[in-house]
Structures are given as structure tokens and as C-alpha cells.
Design a protein around this motif. Structure first.
Motif, short mmCIF file in Angstrom:
data_model
loop_
_atom_site.label_atom_id
_atom_site.label_comp_id
_atom_site.label_asym_id
_atom_site.label_seq_id
_atom_site.Cartn_x
_atom_site.Cartn_y
_atom_site.Cartn_z
N ILE A 455 24.72 78.81 -28.36
CA ILE A 455 23.80 78.02 -27.54
C ILE A 455 24.50 77.46 -26.31
O ILE A 455 24.13 76.41 -25.79
N ARG A 456 25.50 78.17 -25.84
CA ARG A 456 26.01 77.94 -24.50
C ARG A 456 26.49 79.27 -23.95
O ARG A 456 26.56 80.26 -24.68
N THR A 527 23.47 70.78 -26.17
CA THR A 527 24.52 71.80 -26.16
C THR A 527 25.77 71.22 -25.49
O THR A 527 25.71 70.59 -24.44
N ILE A 598 16.02 73.22 -26.38
CA ILE A 598 17.24 72.53 -25.98
C ILE A 598 16.83 71.20 -25.37
O ILE A 598 16.11 71.15 -24.37
#
Length: 956
Positions: A455-456, A527, A598
Motif C-alpha cells: 500500500i505504498r 500509509t 486509504i
């Protein structure tokens, strides 16, 4: 306010590096030296000048580790006799206090003021106040509170140094618990010197630019405390009370006066409700997305955190101008002035316990009762000291913690029970590859939901797999939503195991007990530490380091570059790598914006981090000054409370194609209205335009619709600008796409393409024009599109210690875009999406040993540790012939439109009269670069193959 004496000024002083001062009775003597306070030993230039030249972080000119003694004399006013006194040391290390030679106590908080209750004075005899400050033997390592990578392990006393005279009956320990729903606040505190008293409360609401926005109705009441002295009092603020948020940073100041008691107590707070709902944060019931930055409290001039409000208003104001509304303090907590500035500017703050390690449970091998008890109490001290600030929104237990999730849960329960004003999380990126969400967590902060569900956009090589920005062709259609909620659940793995992981700047072995299965979140996701795209050093910054820290690491890097013969390219390296990093940050942040689930991100960082190997990852330098790589307005185009997003799968198009993009809006701005306008331009010429209406009160991620335009069919490569904007607002975002002519490159008859040095030398000896696309490169670095992650030398060492692949370590192309070989193709002098396939189908030849004088047309920028001169395209005269070397594997790009355009331009240049290289190479240099001559029979076979390939091409 209660009567207060300012004790700042010149104090007596003594250094005690061997820590013998207590034994030697320094508290009973007149100290031999002087020092200004507030300040630090380094700021005063005390100690031995440091001549070291390290490369891991900035160099402290006057480092000191040990005990330091500070002494002053205070003469009380006769009116202050027989009254309680409170000594405040706002920011310091571990302290011990002596008054007239008698020790009164100690304090070891690293994050909150040290306050000492002094006994009432019986006479006006002068008081000798002696304080010993220790910056060694801490009860915990302290994270970035004490790290030389950041604000240094300073010794001193900074901020407020005061002596407060308290009335016999007074109020202390005031805390404000606002109730936004009922427009009231509950005040809690301690009543000292009496059990009851007549109390008057007055106050008003104010903001940064308005001293009084609204007065509250005075409250007159009889205040009574319990047996311990504690009281609780509810104050109505009125139905028209003003709420605090990033949009309305309004504060309340209340003054509490006890009848017959001189002075008054003051409490400031904001009326706000901070909650979560499903997977989003809410401020006063409205959704909000955290657009955060990391802060390790790096201040190169002072070496210690500033404590004045104006400086924090300046620093946080710069961040807010770049669209930031959230600060995450990595293993540290800022001082009062930082929270006050954030209150006034509307920034959501997340301090952390000063800890980066393992929180084990009692009975477990790594359980450290003393350290853990200290850390838990430090958290309570932070809540008491700063908890009434509305900007104090979240608290984390530390950075990348391991240990017992059950123990973390217990600590969180204790904090929430004591102080429900904040949101809590077990830590930032805890358990790394094996994350979990606790019932006690209000939100999740991490980088992955399992090893593969990232998630980055970027990761260190030792933490593979790498992120989509490092591995995928540039696009604007990446979303983390399918990874957050995958269609197919992952297989559960519950067996215990010991595993080696990257940990900080080193390696750690951890035990994974459970939760190794993929995590399906049900709380807001932030994140963690996104970005980390390296920018080459700007050596013009060196003179700015005039304070306690010297940029000797920069000096070493510059000398290395000069030793490699490339010092004259330093500025070009800085600018080209910086523009690539800016592109990567845009793609990274937009991916988060495009992901409905997010709830926020935390950059590492908007500014440089000059420690941990020297990680120059910022668009701003360490002083929060712009590097000139991207403007505030451009950055806010993709990092703001209202961002327009164009979604398309590629940047490169053939002439005449249709360009299509879906337009979305990520919005949290109240009352945003209007119409989205778009236009596609080629320079000043508008090729297409249109508009899409905004829905009423857009909130969250909103799809506006599709846009489409027929692209031109140009004679040469063109870069077109897509602009999205909402007129009469600051909401604007831009994208550059590339359009190529429809060409099928053909090798000109006068140009010979070969793949080995013997083939090249034979043709060059006859005066030919030769394109060498070498099969063999003696020493090379793989082509890698993305800029290096964080800092090459730090992660090289970690990867080697873990026996894992080392990162490529480069920072993008430096393109001589005016050179006729590429001028029809290149649209910038740095890496842009048009280069992705060319770079990833190339190896970069290391040139400095065999051909130190060569200056490539296409040069890959290397990191400051290795300093290779890396060439992808360069030309030279070899004897009577003319040579072009291209390490891009052109045949692998035959079906790529950008590959065709690049190849065609290269062929055209080599066939023209402009192909007249001025640089020279010898046959021996070619052999050294691209391999020794093959055996005789192999050479004959290669010559036959070459003649066959070029049998119809006349020699030039």
C-alpha cells in the motif's frame, strides 16, 4: 496569570564528561564557567571542536556526552515568602536539582517540561539553584529525541526557564475535555490550599489573526474538590460556539480566578470532535483525509528543537502551503510551541513515544520492565502536558515495533481510559510483513497488508517485493483498493517462526507467533513513510549550515564526485534527479488519492533527512526551504483537500490515437462548487477542451466522467499538457503525455550496426559509421527507472548483511536533450515516462576507468557513494571511424512506439553530416569497456554474420 520570574540569562557552568560531579560536590561550589540559557552546550561552543568528517549524518561541531552543570542565584521578593514555588525547565534531558546544596529531586522526561515544586521560602536570602543535566544512560534509547541523525543528543536547557510564585490557594494540572456536540467543555484539575473556593470563569474564542472572535458568558460558581484535591467543572460555550478544524482553527482561552487569590489560571483548547467511521477519519462529523509528513525534529542550525511560537508558525506554515494538514513525529514529541502553532494553523498532530524496539509482555525473553514502565509513563506525561491542544489528535506507541500485541493493547487501553480526547494506534508500521489491527486501535498505520499486498509505491531492496512506482510502467491508474479488499482471501499461515528483517539502520531477528495471514482491514488506513525518492545533493546548500551542525557529509560527497571527474555535473545531477523524484512523488500521492479506502498518508518526507546515511529525499531542504524543483502550487495540484485526478493507463501514444481518461475528484473541502474544465495543449495551441459538472457538495472520491481527444500526428515527438481545473479556485492539476510519429525505423545503408568490439574495430578501421549495441559490457549497472530509495549506502550494508540483492542505486537520467541524436525525441533533460522502456531494456556502462573523459549523451546519475560515470548513449571518433555506442537493447523495443521514435532519430542523426564526434576512444579502451576479442574462429563467424547483415549496404 500567576506571578512568574524569568530565569533566562547567563548561568554558571561546568562540563562533567566523566560524571563525577555529585561525588566531587559540584552542587556546593561556584561553577567555574558561564553559559547562556536557554541553550545547549553545542550552541555555546563548549567543549572540544570536532574535526571528524562522517558521511552518515551531519557533523556536530561541539558534541558532548555526559553531565553538564548549570547554576544561578535567585533572590526572592519579600512578598513571595511562605508561598509555593514552581521551577519549570521546558525542554531538557534528565535533570537533578539542588537548592542551596540540598538535592530536591530528579526528572527524566525527554518529551515534556521538568517541573519541580520548591518548598516555601522563609526569608529573602539568595537561593543557589544548581541543575545537573545528563544526556547519557537514558532509560530508553529515545528514538529521534536523542539521535545524532536528527536533532543531536544535545545537552542543555531550552525554552522556558522560570520560577512561578503560586498563591496559597491555586489551581494546577488543568485539562480541557471539549464536548463539540453539546457545545461545552469540562475542566478538570487540582485545587491546592483549600477544599472549596468561589470561582469566576471568563474567556473568549480567538484565532491566529483575531484576538477575540466571540466572548463566552462569565461563569460564577463555588468550586469544591474531592479529598485528593481533584475537581471537575462543566462550562457552557453557547449554542453558537465555534468548532476547531483545519478550516476553522478557532481556539478558546478561559481564565479561572479564585476569589481572594491573586492571579488566575489559564487553559486553552479547541472545540472539536475527532472520530472514525468505517474506514475514514472524521473531524466534527465531516470526513477528512490526512495528508501528512514525517518529522524527526531535524534542525541543522540549533541542533535542538525550537521552542518559540514564531518559528513553528513559519515551519508548519510552509508545510501547509504544500497542502499538508498532518504531522507524524517519528519516535518523538515536539514542544508546546509546535502544538500551539498547529492549533492556530489547523494541523492534525501525531506524536509518538520515543521508542523504536520491542514491547514484550511480562515473562517474555525481551521484556524490560524498567524501560517499558518509563515509556508508558512518558506517554501519560505527554497527554497531561499537551493533551488539551486540539491539534494533538493521535498518539502512537512508537515506530516499527515488535513484541506482544496483547501488551500493546493493554497500554492503549490505559491511555484511552485516562484520556479519550485522542485517537490511538499500536505504532507506525508494527510487525512490518505481518501486520495486525487490534481492537484498541483507532486506525492502522503501515506499508503492506501482507507480504505481497503493498500500500505504498516504493520499498527498500531488502524489503522486497518492490513497489509499483519502482517496477511498473508509469501510469495514472494505480489504486490500492483491490489490494485492501482482494477478491480472493489469502491462505492463513499460523506457524511460529524466527525471521531476519531490516530494522532501522540494521538487521534484527524477530519471532512471528501468528497473524502471518493477510490482513483485511476494518479501520482507517494511513500509509506509512511513503515516497523516499532520493535527490542528488545540492552542494550549494553547504554554506547554509552555519550553526551547530556542519555539512561535512556533503563536502565528502562533493570530493568523491570531483575524484570521479564529474564535479562540473553536480548541479545537473541535482536538478535532473530532483525532477524525477518530483514525478515519483506525484504518482505516489495520486495513487493514495485514487484509493477510496486509504484514509491518509505520511510522507517521508517533504524535506530532506540528513541522517541515516544521508537521505536527501525532500522537495525542500533540511531548512524547509524550496529546492526549486516544484512550486507550492504544483505540489498542491496533487496534495490538497481537493485534487483532480486523470486516470489513464500510459503516457506514450502514437500520432492519431484517441486519448481517453476518466476524471475523478478527491475532495474534503466544504462547499466546493463549480465545473471542472479540461484542456489538452501543445505549447500555446489548444488541441481539445471541455468541461464536466461537479456534483452537489462532493465528498471523498467522486467520479466526474470521461474525457476524450484525438491526438495529432506529428513529424517529431511532441509533449502535450493535459490541464484539469476548477475555475476561480486553486484546484488545478496537470499531466504531460507524449505523442510520437508513426515511423518504422530502418538502418541507413551508411550506418553499420554491430554487437561486439571486433566487429566494430574492423569497420571503424575502414572509416565506417558504426552503431555498437554491445552484447557484452565489462562493468555495468542495470537500467532502473525510479530514483533510489532513501539512501544507497545504508541499505547496501543492510542487504549485504542479510544476503539479499542490493538496490541498483541510481537516480535517473541526465539527458543532453539538445544533442541532435536525441533532440527530436527527448522533451526534457531528465527522466520522464517516455524513457521507461528504454531504461529498463538497458544496462548502463561504467565509463570512468576505461574512458574517464567521455561525456555521455544519455547518462544515468549514480549515487554519491559509488559515483560511477554511467553511459547509455555516447559517441566517439575511433581512428578514422565514427562510433555511437548504445547500451539500450533496441531490438527488444521494436513494438514500442517510443522505442521506434528513439531508434529512428538515432539512425537519422548517424546518417547525417552532424554525426562528427569530437571525443576520441582508442581500440584498447573499447576492448576494456566491452570485452576482449573473441577466439579467431568466433571472430570469423561474427564477421560473416556482419557482412551478411550489411551485404547490400555500401561502406561509408
Amino acid at each position: 496569570m500567576y506571578k512568574q520570574y524569568d530565569l533566562s540569562g547567563i548561568w554558571r557552568f561546568a562540563m562533567d564528561p566523566d560524571k563525577t560531579g555529585v561525588r566531587d560536590g559540584l552542587f556546593e561550589t561556584l561553577l567555574p564557567d558561564t553559559i547562556p540559557l536557554p541553550g545547549t552546550t553545542a550552541q555555546a561552543g563548549k567543549g572540544t571542536y570536532n574535526r571528524e568528517r562522517g558521511t552518515g549524518f551531519l557533523t556536530e561541531r561541539y558534541p558532548f556526552c555526559g553531565w553538564a552543570w548549570y547554576q544561578t542565584v535567585f533572590t526572592p521578593d519579600p512578598a513571595d515568602l511562605h508561598k509555593p514555588l514552581l521551577l519549570t525547565l521546558e525542554r531538557t534531558r534528565m535533570t537533578r536539582l539542588w537548592i542551596n546544596g540540598t538535592e530536591l529531586g530528579s526528572c527524566n522526561s525527554l518529551t515534556t517540561p521538568h517541573r519541580y515544586q520548591l518548598p516555601p521560602l522563609e526569608n529573602t536570602a539568595p537561593l543557589t539553584i544548581t541543575i545537573c543535566v545528563s544526556n547519557t544512560d537514558y532509560p530508553t534509547k529515545g528514538g529521534h529525541m536523542t539521535s545524532p541523525d536528527t536533532q543531536t543528543n544535545w545537552n542543555g536547557i531550552t525554552g522556558e526557564i522560570s520560577l512561578t510564585v503560586l498563591p496559597q490557594v491555586h489551581l494546577t494540572d488543568l485539562q480541557a475535555y471539549p464536548d463539540a456536540e453539546h457545545k461545552s467543555v469540562t475542566l478538570r484539575g487540582m485545587l491546592r490550599g483549600a477544599s472549596c473556593g468561589e470561582l469566576t470563569v471568563t474567556g473568549c474564542a480567538f484565532s491566529k489573526d483575531a484576538p477575540c472572535l466571540q466572548e463566552i458568558a462569565p461563569v460564577h460558581t463555588r468550586l469544591c474538590a474531592d479529598e485528593a484535591g481533584a475537581f471537575s467543572l462543566q462550562i457552557p460555550l453557547g449554542e453558537d460556539a465555534l468548532l476547531w478544524s483545519e478550516y476553522t482553527p478557532v481556539l478558546y482561552a478561559l481564565h479561572l480566578s479564585l476569589s481572594g487569590s491573586p492571579g488566575d489560571a489559564e487553559i486553552r483548547f479547541g472545540l472539536r470532535s475527532l472520530t472514525t467511521a468505517d474506514m475514514e477519519f472524521r473531524i466534527n462529523g465531516a470526513p477528512v483525509m490526512l495528508r501528512g509528513k514525517h518529522d524527526g525534529m531535524l534542525f541543522p542550525l540549533t541542533g535542538a528543537t525550537p521552542t518559540d511560537l514564531d518559528e513553528w508558525l513559519r515551519l508548519l506554515g510552509i508545510a501547509k502551503a504544500y497542502g499538508i494538514n498532518h504531522y507524524r513525529y517519528h519516535t518523538c514529541c515536539p514542544p508546546e510551541a509546535a502544538f500551539t502553532a498547529a492549533d492556530l494553523l489547523g494541523i492534525y498532530m501525531q506524536p509518538e513515544l520515543p521508542f523504536w524496539g520491542t514491547l514484550a509482555a511480562p515473562g517474555e525473553e525481551q521484556y524490560n520492565k524498567t524501560e517499558q514502565s518509563y515509556l508508558v509513563e512518558e506517554g501519560f506525561r505527554m497527554l497531561r502536558a499537551f493533551g488539551s491542544h486540539p491539534s494533538f489528535c493521535m498518539l502512537s506507541l512508537g515506530n516499527e515495533l515488535w513484541g506482544s500485541s496483547r501488551q500493546m493493547a493493554q497500554i492503549l487501553r490505559g491511555y484511552r481510559q485516562a484520556d479519550p480526547r485522542h485517537l490511538y494506534t499500536q505504532g507506525s508500521n508494527n510487525f512490518q510483513f505481518w501486520p495486525c489491527i487490534l481492537e484498541e486501535d483507532d486506525f492502522f498505520s503501515g506499508v503492506r497488508l501482507s507480504k505481497e499486498r503493498l500500500i505504498r509505491g516504493s520499498y527498500a531492496s531488502c524489503d522486497r517485493p518492490l513497489g509499483h512506482i519502482q517496477t511498473a510502467r508509469p501510469s495514472t491508474d494505480h489504486s490500492y483498493d483491490p489490494l485492501i479488499f482482494p477478491e480472493q482471501a489469502e491462505t492463513r499461515q499460523t506457524e511460529a517462526a524466527e525471521l531476519e528483517i531490516q530494522y532501522g539502520t540494521g538487521v534484527k531477528t524477530v519471532r512471528v507467533e501468528h497473524q502471518a495471514e493477510g490482513l483485511i482491514p476494518h479501520k482507517p488506513i494511513v500509509t506509512h513513510e511513503i515516497g523516499q525518492y532520493t535527490v542528488y545533493p545540492d552542494y550549494a546548500e553547504i554554506p547554509k549550515f552555519t550553526g551547530v551542525l556542519a555539512a561535512r557529509n556533503f563536502e565528502v560527497f562533493r570530493e568523491r564526485l570531483a575524484g570521479a571527474g564529474m564535479e562540473d555535473q553536480a548541479r545537473d545531477f541535482f536538478l535532473a534527479s530532483g525532477h524525477l523524484a518530483a514525478q515519483c512523488y506525484k504518482e505516489e500521492i495520486e495513487a493514495a488519492m485514487r484509493s477510496r479506502y486509504i484514509a491518509g498518508f505520511q510522507l517521508l518526507d517533504l524535506q530532506d533527512f540528513t541522517g541515516q546515511g544521508t537521505a536527501l529525499v525532500g522537495m525542500l531542504d533540511a531548512f524547509m526551504d524550496s529546492k526549486g524543483l516544484i512550486s507550492e502550487k504544483q505540489w498542491r495540484g496533487f496534495c490538497s483537500d481537493a485534487v483532480l485526478l486523470a486516470e489513464f493507463d500510459r503516457y506514450n501514444y502514437a500520432g492519431g490515437e484517441a486519448f481517453r481518461a476518466q476524471v475523478q475528484l478527491r475532495c474534503y473541502r466544504p462547499d466546493l462548487t463549480g465545473t471542472m474544465h479540461w484542456r489538452l495543449t501543445d505549447g500555446d495551441a489548444c488541441l481539445a477542451a471541455g468541461r464536466l459538472p461537479l456534483p452537489s457538495s462532493p465528498m471523498g472520491l467522486v467520479t466526474l466522467g470521461m474525457i476524450e481527444a484525438r491526438l495529432p500526428d506529428p513529424d517529431t515527438t511532441r509533449s502535450l499538457t493535459l490541464t484539469l481545473e476548477i475555475p476561480e479556485t486553486d484546484v488545478q492539476n496537470t499531466y504531460i503525455i507524449y505523442v510520437y510519429p508513426n515511423l518504422q525505423p530502418a538502418l541507413p545503408p551508411q550506418v553499420k550496426m554491430v554487437h561486439t568490439v571486433p566487429q566494430a574495430l574492423e569497420l571503424l578501421g575502414r572509416g565506417a559509421r558504426v552503431l555498437l549495441v554491445p552484447d557484452t559490457i565489462r562493468q555495468a549497472v542495470d537500467g532502473f527507472y525510479c530514483s533510489d530509495f532513501w539512501c544507497y549506502p545504508m541499505f547496501r550494508q543492510i542487504c549485504e548483511s542479510m544476503d539479499r540483492p542490493v538496490a541498483v542505486g541510481t537516480m535517473g537520467l541526465l539527458v543532453d536533450k539538445e544533442h541532435p541524436a536525441v533532440s527530436g525525441f527527448a522533451r526534457a533533460n531528465c527522466t520522464t515516462p517516455q524513457w521507461y522502456d528504454l531504461i529498463t531494456h538497458a544496462r548502463c556502462a561504467v565509463l570512468e576507468h576505461a574512458a574517464p573523459g567521455l561525456k555521455p549523451i544519455l547518462q544515468m546519475i549514480d549515487n554519491f557513494e559509488r559515483n560511477h560515470k554511467l553511459g547509455l548513449l555516447f559517441e566517439a571518433r575511433v581512428g578514422a571511424g565514427r562510433l555511437m555506442v548504445c547500451t539500450i537493447r533496441l531490438h527488444e523495443l521494436a513494438d514500442r512506439i517510443e522505442g521506434k521514435a528513439f531508434t529512428e532519430g538515432l539512425y537519422r542523426y548517424m546518417a547525417s553530416g552532424q554525426f562528427a564526434p569530437r571525443q576520441e576512444l582508442t581500440p584498447e579502451q573499447l576492448v576494456e569497456l566491452f570485452g576482449a576479442c573473441p577466439p579467431e574462429n568466433e571472430m570469423k563467424d561474427e564477421k560473416s554474420r556482419d557482412r551478411e547483415q550489411n551485404r547490400e549496404n555500401p561502406r561509408d
